[in-house]
Design a protein around this motif. Sequence first.
Motif, PDB file in Angstrom:
ATOM      1  N   THR A 354       0.194   2.313  -6.541  1.00  0.00           N
ATOM      2  CA  THR A 354       1.029   3.118  -7.447  1.00  0.00           C
ATOM      3  C   THR A 354       2.088   3.926  -6.700  1.00  0.00           C
ATOM      4  O   THR A 354       2.975   4.502  -7.328  1.00  0.00           O
ATOM      5  N   ARG A 355       2.003   3.981  -5.368  1.00  0.00           N
ATOM      6  CA  ARG A 355       2.965   4.762  -4.575  1.00  0.00           C
ATOM      7  C   ARG A 355       3.222   4.025  -3.265  1.00  0.00           C
ATOM      8  O   ARG A 355       2.292   3.738  -2.508  1.00  0.00           O
ATOM      9  N   LYS A 356       4.488   3.727  -2.984  1.00  0.00           N
ATOM     10  CA  LYS A 356       4.857   3.053  -1.736  1.00  0.00           C
ATOM     11  C   LYS A 356       5.715   3.981  -0.886  1.00  0.00           C
ATOM     12  O   LYS A 356       6.670   4.586  -1.376  1.00  0.00           O
ATOM     13  N   ILE A 357       5.348   4.058   0.385  1.00  0.00           N
ATOM     14  CA  ILE A 357       6.064   4.913   1.323  1.00  0.00           C
ATOM     15  C   ILE A 357       6.464   4.069   2.537  1.00  0.00           C
ATOM     16  O   ILE A 357       5.649   3.308   3.072  1.00  0.00           O
ATOM     17  N   TYR A 358       7.704   4.206   2.948  1.00  0.00           N
ATOM     18  CA  TYR A 358       8.229   3.503   4.124  1.00  0.00           C
ATOM     19  C   TYR A 358       8.672   4.582   5.101  1.00  0.00           C
ATOM     20  O   TYR A 358       9.568   5.380   4.790  1.00  0.00           O
TER      21      TYR A 358
END
Length: 566
Positions: A354-358
């Motif tokens: 539900t949450r993508k971080i790069y």
Amino acid sequence: MILENHNLLLIIFGFLVICKSQGNVHYYDFVLKEKNFTKLCSTKSILTVNDSFPGPTIRVHKGDTAFVTVHNQGRYGVTIHWHGVRQPRDPWSDGPENITQCPIPPGTRFTQKVAFTAEEGTLLWHAHSSWTRATVHGAIVILPANGTSYPFPEPYRQETLIIGEWYKRDVMQIINSALANGGEPNASDAYTINGQPGDFYNCSRETTYRFLVDYGKTYLFRIINAAMNEELFFGVANHNLTLVGIDASYTKPLNTNFIMITPGQTMDLLVTANQPKGLYYIAASTFYDGTATYDNSTTTAILQYSGNYTPSSSSIPLPRFPAVNDSGTVFNFTKSLRNLASHDHPADVPTNVTRKIYMTVSMNELPCQNPNGSCSGPNGTRLASSLNNISFQIPQIDILQAYYGNISGVFSKDFPDQPHFFFNFTGDTGNNTLIPSTGTRVLMFDYNEVVELVWQGTSIITAENHAMHLHGFSFFVVGVGAGNFNNVTDPKSYNLIDPPEVNTIGLPKNGWLAVRFVANNPGVWFMHCHLERHSSWGMDTVLIVRDGGTTQTSMVPPPKYMPPCS
């Protein structure tokens, strides 16, 4: 009468179940104070716990709880961190200075609760104030819960081997001087195994650590890298190693001649004494693929077979390691790690993200702030580091206190989920994001968010491996690759079946690493590179997980006493 006996048995059984689920309670006293130690032909005073280097071992079973009272009889404030222990809903005892608490002042004490709820295997504890962990660290051994056993045959004996670094100079002076002049801190003068440098250093042969083994027996080696700044190869001459655990989580057995272990990592190895009786070196030496100055020496202990025999007249054999900068071999080692993923030890890999971080991981430089206008970094600047081009600034009071008490002006809730500026991160970066912004910016998460975080290495200033560590969680390493991460093609190669579950992992030089976890631990949790010089330069941030709406999904209140912030 039969009914009464039956009811009595039910009561006894229920009591046993409750005791088993709650575990036992242990109490420890850690006395921090200075003590003289002589190594490498010279004597110096170091900060210790209970007069020992390394410090005492915490030994518990899964499900147990420990209360550790830290008595600070040293010269300056210090905190203690329980590395890899998740501390469910209780960041108050996690320990990083000015993140979850202020330092314990000299002449005072602070009791921390350490709950071993999910971990099983080997972890470590260490100081988490500037560079004090160089000498303030020790092992945590978490045995299987009462009534359960290892997922491999019971070893004949167990041995904990802690790899450290030894500095002839005072470590606090080393880092304070480096931060003041903007340059690199001095490299260590030796590595140690269980506090001893070993045969290849001056004035050290008489104290080399020895481990006695019986022929034909299998031993469980618990390996801890407590070094400050170096990732290390480890092996035992002429003996195969079987990796069965990493960061207090079981793995599928991996047969290998060596391991590469980053600072903060722990690995459990099975070693069978099946070679001709004699002496064999246990050794650790540097893996480093960057351009900075490093300690290129080798520490040794001796594996010694018991019994009557004449030792070989030739020299004691050493394990063979890859080249010091062999990134490819280390990449393949990391990629070969697999979770045990058994019925008793499942791998509950999150799938519905539900949450993508790069997040980019970079070396940087900042303008010099010396009165004379010149620093020791590149082109007269001072060295720095960053995550998503933000060099983290440690606040004057702890972030947990500010969050819990709604104190404004301590941190901001705007750490970005991706870099503000995209470019060829692992190619010719030019001057792109050479100078980062600075600040105390944190990542905010709702309770139970399913997180995928991709760490992206960069070649800004210099590319190298980074030991990334997250407090409060273990995470699944679902993917690793070279070059720039491609969010369309690279996820197709993810391992969602049996990825290793860890709290610290090496991000490959000029590569990427994808991890997943569920944000189900409310509180304030530090994320940083575990190479201490990089963390000191700002390769850090903080994750704050909001409460979930019920008592059981909310952070516990603080204890009656917390160290004061001055």
